[in-house]
Design an enzyme around this catalytic site. Structure first.
Site, mmCIF file in Angstrom:
data_model
loop_
_atom_site.group_PDB
_atom_site.id
_atom_site.type_symbol
_atom_site.label_atom_id
_atom_site.label_comp_id
_atom_site.label_asym_id
_atom_site.label_seq_id
_atom_site.Cartn_x
_atom_site.Cartn_y
_atom_site.Cartn_z
ATOM 1 N N GLU A 1 -23.015 90.315 10.032
ATOM 2 C CA GLU A 1 -23.844 90.426 11.236
ATOM 3 C C GLU A 1 -25.086 89.536 11.244
ATOM 4 O O GLU A 1 -26.199 90.005 11.389
ATOM 5 C CB GLU A 1 -24.271 91.891 11.438
ATOM 6 C CG GLU A 1 -23.086 92.786 11.715
ATOM 7 C CD GLU A 1 -23.487 94.235 11.984
ATOM 8 O OE1 GLU A 1 -22.927 94.810 12.927
ATOM 9 O OE2 GLU A 1 -24.341 94.772 11.261
HETATM 10 C C1 TNX Z 1 -21.995 97.743 11.312
HETATM 11 S S1 TNX Z 1 -20.006 97.019 9.410
HETATM 12 C C2 TNX Z 1 -22.667 97.374 10.168
HETATM 13 C C3 TNX Z 1 -23.693 98.262 9.614
HETATM 14 C C4 TNX Z 1 -23.901 99.468 10.465
HETATM 15 C C5 TNX Z 1 -22.570 99.991 10.942
HETATM 16 C C6 TNX Z 1 -22.680 101.237 11.728
HETATM 17 C C7 TNX Z 1 -21.096 96.199 8.852
HETATM 18 C C8 TNX Z 1 -20.706 95.315 7.808
HETATM 19 N N1 TNX Z 1 -22.336 96.307 9.380
HETATM 20 O O1 TNX Z 1 -24.893 97.574 9.428
HETATM 21 O O2 TNX Z 1 -24.558 100.434 9.713
HETATM 22 O O3 TNX Z 1 -21.953 99.018 11.734
HETATM 23 O O4 TNX Z 1 -21.426 101.757 12.021
#
Ligand code: TNX
Length: 568
Positions: A359
């Site tokens: 992300e």
């Molecule tokens: C996505 S999945 C994220 C997390 C969040 C989560 C909540 C991922 C690698 N990153 O930072 O906590 O969704 O569901």
């Protein structure tokens, strides 16, 4: 809409051998469908092969656990497990065995080649219980099966007056996947080592063998790093929801506490994988270090680590994601990351270090910056003797993944939809996959739109993701173009934006983790809403509810499971 695996995968799976949860007939000629065996013991995960016999074994006050050499530590674990509920002494002795004893033996020749890492053979006869495995880990897996063959009261914390019988049975078992993980985010809400150890005890029952520990995120940095005291002095003081530092006060582990948790996990044959997420999800590191001008490990101008959208950076204790990043071209970034990686890898005997990598929008770092950081960091991890692991974005354009890299696929996209390229690209770059698609494996998602009222997120599961959604999918066929050998296993991830207490964590984890544990361990079979395997799983889960209740574990009483009266 709920996601369902593409029809193609269902058709392929239908051709598979039906063994999961099924009782293979004594002749071994036919494997019956699981639901046809209502009396089969409620084992989770279902063993590869089980043959139910007639009669039963009874544990008595005189019973002993017979073990020698490398089997002794596992025998002691078993004694710990069985003592509270039975009130029996169950001494560990070196033999020979007598009737009513449980004997544990390391015996390579009992387990076929290729299954020796965790395979075991368990024979319950009326005169004794005989567990054999090629490794202590295999014995430990067999011990979890023994615990489930006993009456559910075996999980009670105090002695219960019930006959401690087990059905006569032959079980030959081994896992489908080597990696069966549980991820916990102690960054969004702090969890103490004691709470984490309790959760490790609980997941070990289902033969989970990996604990992926998310130690850092925007809202908190949770472990002491020598040379960077501000990481915890500043970075560990908040949590998601912290308002003016009046609630959810955060916390952190000392390095000794981390080592103790690693050792505690190892006693349960669970490998710890530490993760400090980079280059995004880094506001806590940035807030701690961007003013650390006196630190001799930095060059006096650590402000240049901040590539976030905010200049200067400021705390954001919401669940926002995608706004913070460490600068890939700052020497200070590398001084910090090298130190973190060196210390965490030194304290982690397992083969992996997880660098995160998820992300990071291109508005925060462009692709070249991102790839530069991942490549350089993966080289450091490799130099420190570990295999690099990360969220599947680490396969994006420009990255080179060192041999042995593991990419964790979390996108809900399936088939060949947009998003699946993170998995196929990772494989093309030589990585192996851990499958954790959010709509089948994210333990932080709500069970149903309003269940529970203030726990859990919904982004991957707008209609909720209950046990059916966690059970009815297949890690190999989820993304098109992936092969059996590309998949190392599965992982259930508990993100903790909304989860504060142990109780809340348990409620979100159970009974969905059981579904993932079975997918990770038990032989491939047809798993769909109407399948015999799913019906049989629900039957076994109903019994497991009694076990959880006896153990004092909280869980969601989903209407999908025909729970039995928990009263004992
Ligand atoms: C996505 S999945 C994220 C997390 C969040 C989560 C909540 C991922 C690698 N990153 O930072 O906590 O969704 O569901």
């Amino acid at each position: 809409m709920r996601h369902h695996p593409p029809l193609r995968s269902v058709a392929v799976a239908a051709a598979a051998v039906l063994t999961a949860g099924g009782t293979v007939s004594v002749a071994g000629a036919s494997a019956s469908t699981p639901s046809a065996q209502p009396n089969a013991p409620a084992l989770i995960p279902a063993p590869a092969q089980e043959v139910l016999g007639n009669g039963s074994f009874a544990l008595t006050p005189q019973s002993r656990i017979v073990a020698r050499g490398m089997a002794v530590p596992v025998a002691r674990e078993l004694r710990q497990d069985l003592r509270p509920g039975t009130g029996y002494r169950l001494p560990v002795v070196s033999g020979p065995g007598a009737s009513h004893d449980i004997s544990l033996r390391i015996d390579r020749s009992a387990i076929p080649g290729g299954q020796r890492r965790e395979g075991y053979v368990l024979d319950v006869r009326d005169g004794g219980v005989f567990l054999r495995a090629a490794t202590p880990h295999g014995l430990f897996d067999g011990v979890q099966t023994i615990r489930q063959l006993l009456p559910v009261d075996i999980n009670a914390p105090t002695p219960q007056a019930v006959p401690w019988t087990m059905p006569v049975i032959h079980i030959a078992d081994h896992p489908r996947f080597a990696y069966r993980g549980f991820m916990l985010d102690i960054a969004r809400h702090y969890k103490s080592p004691g709470t984490v150890e309790r959760l490790l005890d609980e997941v070990a029952r289902y033969k989970i063998n990996i604990f992926h520990l998310h130690l850092s995120d925007d809202q908190g940095f949770r472990i002491v790093i020598n040379g960077f005291p501000r990481l915890t002095r500043i970075g560990a003081q908040g949590s998601v929801g912290t308002d003016g530092r009046t609630k959810d006060p955060g916390g952190f582990w000392t390095q000794q506490q981390y080592r103790d948790v690693v050792a505690y996990a190892a006693q349960r044959f669970i490998t710890v994988i530490p993760e400090v997420d980079t280059p995004g999800h880094n506001n806590a590191i940035i807030m701690s270090e961007y003013n650390d001008t006196q630190n001799p490990r930095l060059n006096g101008h650590p402000q240049d680590i901040n590539c976030s959208l905010n200049h200067p950076p400021h705390w954001n204790y919401t669940g926002d994601v995608g706004y913070s990043a460490l600068c890939p071209h700052s020497a200070n970034t590398w001084a910090i990351l090298r130190t973190i990686i060196r210390q965490l890898t030194a304290m982690s005997p397992g083969p992996f270090y997880d660098l995160g990598g998820d992300e990071v929008p291109t508005t925060v770092l462009n692709q070249q910056q991102y790839a530069y950081l991942v490549n350089r960091e993966a080289r450091i991890v490799t130099r420190d003797g570990k295999r690099a692991m990360g969220w599947a974005e680490i396969s994006s354009p420009g990255t080179q993944l060192p041999p042995g890299t593991v990419a964790e696929y979390w996108n809900p996209a399936s088939g060949s939809s947009a998003g699946t390229e993170s998995a196929t690209d990772a494989v093309a770059k030589g990585a192996r996959l851990v499958m954790a698609p959010a709509n089948h494996a994210y333990l932080d998602q709500k069970y149903a739109p309003n269940t529970p009222p203030d726990l859990g997120l919904t982004w991957a599961c707008p209609n909720g993701c209950d046990v059916d959604q966690f059970y009815n999918w297949d890690p190999i066929h989820y993304v098109s173009g992936i092969h059996r050998s590309d998949v190392m296993g599965v992982e259930g991830a508990l993100w903790e934006e909304t989860i504060r207490s142990l109780r809340e964590a348990e409620y979100m984890i159970f009974p969905r983790l059981q579904a993932l544990a079975e997918i990770g361990w038990s032989p491939r079979t047809v798993r769909t809403a109407g399948s015999a395997a799913y019906a049989d799983f629900l039957r076994r889960l109903a019994v497991d509810g009694q076990r959880m209740a006896a153990a004092g574990i909280d869980f969601y009483r989903t209407p999908e499971v025909p729970w039995m009266d928990a009263a004992r």
